[in-house]
Design an enzyme around this catalytic site. Structure first.
Site, PDB file in Angstrom:
ATOM      1  NE  ARG A 231      -4.174  -1.366   0.017  1.00 46.04           N
ATOM      2  CZ  ARG A 231      -4.199  -2.625  -0.670  1.00 46.04           C
ATOM      3  NH1 ARG A 231      -3.408  -2.654  -1.679  1.00 46.04           N
ATOM      4  NH2 ARG A 231      -5.543  -3.478  -0.737  1.00 46.04           N
ATOM      5  CD  GLU A 260      -3.150   3.025  -5.640  1.00 43.76           C
ATOM      6  OE1 GLU A 260      -3.866   2.250  -5.865  1.00 43.76           O
ATOM      7  OE2 GLU A 260      -2.010   2.401  -5.032  1.00 43.76           O
ATOM      8  CG  HIS A 278      -2.880  -1.067  -6.925  1.00 46.89           C
ATOM      9  ND1 HIS A 278      -3.538  -0.431  -5.877  1.00 46.89           N
ATOM     10  CD2 HIS A 278      -3.196  -2.467  -6.988  1.00 46.89           C
ATOM     11  CE1 HIS A 278      -3.751  -1.382  -4.949  1.00 46.89           C
ATOM     12  NE2 HIS A 278      -3.564  -2.719  -5.545  1.00 46.89           N
TER      13      HIS A 278
END
Ligand code: 8YV
Length: 311
Positions: A231, A260, A278
């Site tokens: 993360r 993000e 991601h």
């Protein structure tokens, strides 16, 4: 009568279709006024389909007084208020295990890319720079020292892959893990000092926020590389940008970011960082397995009272 299911996730279309067929499904994002909708209809829903990225907060749980089960697409629970769900006796299903391989593969892909400058060398060829001279030398991967922050399911899969590269492995976690052969390092700073590559694969959330700060980056040092497939919140991103700009670390491979899909634009012009959107779990096979688990967790809950994988 079909069970009412509220959908607040971002799922593959095939999962949306399966859910819509098996349940009486409402997509919250399609409602013109989310607050008004929840006030009027929140009490209709027994099931909630969510995702690790969009999350489920306590306010949403409060707005669904009949909720019995949450099924989340993803392994990360940092955006799901599991405590609030459990306080209400709500089961939380998620998708562990099925993505271990792909996230571990991506960690190694990023590690090799940053060490050997594969993406940067690709840009070098495309720009025609090879005609003007050879590419600079890079860092050898095989035989190097790998530090892993986190030794859960995916940390183990990463460590397993390092065997093929004859790497020495040490890890840092809150506590030593009893059934792994790798050396535990109680200090993250010491781990960063020792290793050539530091892979971050611990859970996100308040407990790990900015665990990798300027001090850890300086301990990693100008020969050290940082990889993050966990993360963005675990790394102090502003400190990382400065460390990369000032070459206080050798490079970074990042699949995740603090905010993000926003990536610090200062990184775009740097050749010592590899940036991914991601995608660590993003293969057809793994996303299918995750989708199946989201569906099966719900089906299992309504058939037996238990999700297949419950938090
Ligand atoms: C996302 C992830 O779920 O599993 C997790 O926690 O972060 C990813 O696998 C995936 O990007 C879909 O949202």
């Amino acid at each position: 009568m079909k069970t009412r299911l509220l959908h607040v996730g971002q799922f593959p279309a095939e999962l949306d279709a399966r859910l819509a067929q098996a349940y009486d499904m409402t997509v919250l994002a399609e409602q013109p006024d989310r607050t008004a909708f929840l006030a009027a209809h929140g009490a209709d829903f027994e099931a909630l389909a969510a995702s690790a990225i969009t999350g489920v907060d306590a306010a949403l749980i409060d707005a669904l007084p009949k909720l019995r089960v949450i099924s989340s697409f993803g392994v990360g629970l940092d955006k799901i208020d599991v405590a609030a769900a459990k306080a209400r006796g709500i089961t939380v299903g998620y998708t562990p295990e099925v993505l271990n391989d792909c996230v571990a593969d991506t960690a190694f892909g990023l590690l090799i890319d940053t060490a050997r400058s594969l993406s940067a060398a690709d840009r070098f060829v495309r720009a025609g720079d090879w005609l003007r001279g050879a590419y600079p030398l890079t860092k050898k991967v095989s035989g190097s020292r790998l530090g892993i922050l986190g030794m859960g399911r995916i940390g183990r899969a990463i460590a397993q892959r390092s065997i093929g590269f004859d790497m020495q492995v040490r890890y840092h976690a809150l506590e030593p893990v009893s059934d792994v052969p790798w050396q535990y390092e109680p200090s993250l700073l010491e781990l960063a000092r020792w290793c050539d590559f530091l892979i971050v694969i611990t859970a996100g959330g308040a407990a790990t926020r900015h665990l990798v700060n300027a001090e850890v980056l300086d301990a990693l040092g100008p020969q050290g590389f940082l990889i993050n497939v966990a993360r963005g919140s675990i790394i102090d991103e502003a400190a990382l940008v400065r460390a990369l700009q000032e070459k206080r670390i050798a490079g970074a491979g990042l699949d995740v970011f603090e905010s993000e899909p926003h990536v610090p634009p200062e990184l775009f012009s740097l050749d010592n960082v590899v940036l991914l959107p991601h995608v660590a779990s993003g293969t057809r096979e793994t996303r299918q397995a995750m989708a199946d688990r989201v569906f099966d967790n719900l089906q299992s809950y309504f058939a037996t009272g238990r999700a297949l994988s419950a938090a």
